[in-house]
Design an enzyme around this catalytic site. Structure first.
Site, PDB file in Angstrom:
ATOM      1  N   ASN A  78      -4.801 -11.462  -5.870  1.00 22.13           N
ATOM      2  CA  ASN A  78      -4.249 -10.866  -4.652  1.00 22.13           C
ATOM      3  C   ASN A  78      -3.930 -11.934  -3.616  1.00 22.13           C
ATOM      4  O   ASN A  78      -4.642 -12.927  -3.476  1.00 22.13           O
ATOM      5  CB  ASN A  78      -5.143  -9.758  -4.078  1.00 22.13           C
TER       6      ASN A  78
ATOM      7  N   GLU B 182      -2.987 -12.181   0.349  1.00 20.98           N
ATOM      8  CA  GLU B 182      -2.965 -11.427   1.606  1.00 20.98           C
ATOM      9  C   GLU B 182      -2.116 -12.146   2.652  1.00 20.98           C
ATOM     10  O   GLU B 182      -1.679 -13.285   2.476  1.00 20.98           O
ATOM     11  CB  GLU B 182      -4.402 -11.205   2.086  1.00 20.98           C
TER      12      GLU B 182
ATOM     13  N   GLU C 120      -2.661  -7.318  -9.614  1.00 17.49           N
ATOM     14  CA  GLU C 120      -1.999  -6.750 -10.791  1.00 17.49           C
ATOM     15  C   GLU C 120      -0.489  -6.857 -10.664  1.00 17.49           C
ATOM     16  O   GLU C 120       0.213  -7.174 -11.629  1.00 17.49           O
ATOM     17  CB  GLU C 120      -2.391  -5.277 -10.952  1.00 17.49           C
TER      18      GLU C 120
ATOM     19  N   CYS D  89      -0.487  -0.101  -7.867  1.00 16.69           N
ATOM     20  CA  CYS D  89      -0.419  -0.982  -9.050  1.00 16.69           C
ATOM     21  C   CYS D  89      -0.247  -0.167 -10.324  1.00 16.69           C
ATOM     22  O   CYS D  89       0.463  -0.579 -11.241  1.00 16.69           O
ATOM     23  CB  CYS D  89      -1.659  -1.873  -9.129  1.00 16.69           C
TER      24      CYS D  89
ATOM     25  N   CYS E 245      -5.502   0.007  -8.063  1.00 14.93           N
ATOM     26  CA  CYS E 245      -5.077   0.985  -7.056  1.00 14.93           C
ATOM     27  C   CYS E 245      -3.861   1.770  -7.556  1.00 14.93           C
ATOM     28  O   CYS E 245      -3.211   1.410  -8.543  1.00 14.93           O
ATOM     29  CB  CYS E 245      -4.765   0.285  -5.740  1.00 14.93           C
TER      30      CYS E 245
ATOM     31  N   CYS F 223      -1.225  -7.040  -4.316  1.00 13.89           N
ATOM     32  CA  CYS F 223      -2.370  -6.945  -5.227  1.00 13.89           C
ATOM     33  C   CYS F 223      -2.206  -7.908  -6.406  1.00 13.89           C
ATOM     34  O   CYS F 223      -1.084  -8.278  -6.786  1.00 13.89           O
ATOM     35  CB  CYS F 223      -2.486  -5.532  -5.782  1.00 13.89           C
TER      36      CYS F 223
HETATM   37  N1  THU Z   1      -6.346  -5.232  -4.339  1.00 19.04           N
HETATM   38  C1  THU Z   1      -5.855  -5.690  -5.533  1.00 19.04           C
HETATM   39  O1  THU Z   1      -5.512  -6.861  -5.676  1.00 19.04           O
HETATM   40  N2  THU Z   1      -5.758  -4.813  -6.551  1.00 19.04           N
HETATM   41  C2  THU Z   1      -6.113  -3.500  -6.488  1.00 19.04           C
HETATM   42  O2  THU Z   1      -5.892  -2.757  -7.438  1.00 19.04           O
HETATM   43  C3  THU Z   1      -6.777  -2.989  -5.290  1.00 19.04           C
HETATM   44  C4  THU Z   1      -6.753  -3.868  -4.108  1.00 19.04           C
HETATM   45  C5  THU Z   1      -6.407  -6.174  -3.214  1.00 19.04           C
HETATM   46  C6  THU Z   1      -5.461  -5.867  -2.102  1.00 19.04           C
HETATM   47  C7  THU Z   1      -6.159  -6.501  -0.928  1.00 19.04           C
HETATM   48  O3  THU Z   1      -5.841  -7.896  -0.903  1.00 19.04           O
HETATM   49  C8  THU Z   1      -7.635  -6.377  -1.260  1.00 19.04           C
HETATM   50  O4  THU Z   1      -7.694  -6.132  -2.670  1.00 19.04           O
HETATM   51  C9  THU Z   1      -8.348  -5.251  -0.519  1.00 19.04           C
HETATM   52  O5  THU Z   1      -7.709  -4.043  -0.678  1.00 19.04           O
END
Ligand code: THU
Length: 161
Positions: A62, A64, A75, A115, A112, A73
C-alpha cells in the site's frame, strides 16, 4: 418474490506446512513486500504477491498520500502493475499479508471491497479463477479458490453493452 442465495467458502490453514512450497514462497514474498509499505498515516501495512502463468512474481504494497484518497491498496498496486507489464499473462495465485504496525494481527485479513472489484475484473478477463491466500502478520492463512467467491453478486462488464 424469489430468493437468490450464494454461498462463499474459505479454507483456513492453521499450519502453514500444509501449503505447497509454491504458495509458501508467494506468501513469503507478500510478507517481504508488506515491510516496504508506505503507510505513515494509517500505520497499517499490506503486502501482495501475484504468481503469473509466465512464472513471474509481481509484488506490491500500500502507498499512502497526505491527500488520503489518493493512496492505493497493496492488491491494486500489484495487480495493476501485472496488468500493465504482462497484459497477456494470467494470474494464477495471489498472497496477501496485512498488519497494523502497532497492533500485530495473527488472524487472516481479507482484501477490501474496492480491491475485490479490481481483482475480479482480471479473473473475468482471463476466464480462469485466481486463488487468493490471505493472512495477518503471521499465523493462519485463509484461502479462497477465486475472487468471485469473495464478491458474490459482482458488478461486471455484462451490463455495460
Ligand atoms: N489497505 C490495503 O492495502 N489493502 C486492503 O485490502 C485494505 C486496506 C491499505 C489502505 C491503507 O493504506 C491502509 O491499508 C489502511 O486502510
Amino acid at each position: 418474490m424469489k430468493e437468490i442465495k450464494k454461498e462463499s467458502t474459505l479454507f483456513v490453514f492453521e499450519d502453514l506446512k500444509a501449503l505447497p512450497s509454491e504458495i509458501l514462497n508467494l506468501i513469503h514474498k507478500a510478507i517481504e513486500a508488506r515491510k516496504n509499505a508506505y503507510a505513515p498515516y494509517s500505520n497499517f501495512q499490506v503486502g501482495a504477491a501475484l504468481l503469473l502463468d509466465n512464472g513471474e512474481i509481481i509484488t506490491g504494497n500500500n502507498q499512502e498520500n497526505a491527500s488520503y484518497p489518493s493512496g492505493l491498496c497493496a492488491e491494486r498496486t500489484a495487480i495493476y502493475y501485472a496488468g500493465s507489464q504482462y497484459p497477456d499473462a494470467k494470474v494464477l495465485q495471489m498472497a496477501i499479508s496485512a498488519t497494523a504496525k502497532n497492533n500485530p494481527t495473527e488472524t487472516p485479513i481479507p482484501p477490501c471491497g474496492a480491491c475485490r472489484q479490481a481483482m475480479v475484473e482480471y479473473e473475468i478477463k482471463q476466464e480462469t479463477p485466481i486463488a487468493i491466500y490471505f493472512m495477518g502478520e503471521k499465523g493462519a492463512v485463509a484461502k479462497s479458490n477465486s475472487i468471485s467467491n469473495l464478491l458474490p453478486f459482482t458488478f461486471d462488464k455484462s451490463v455495460l453493452f
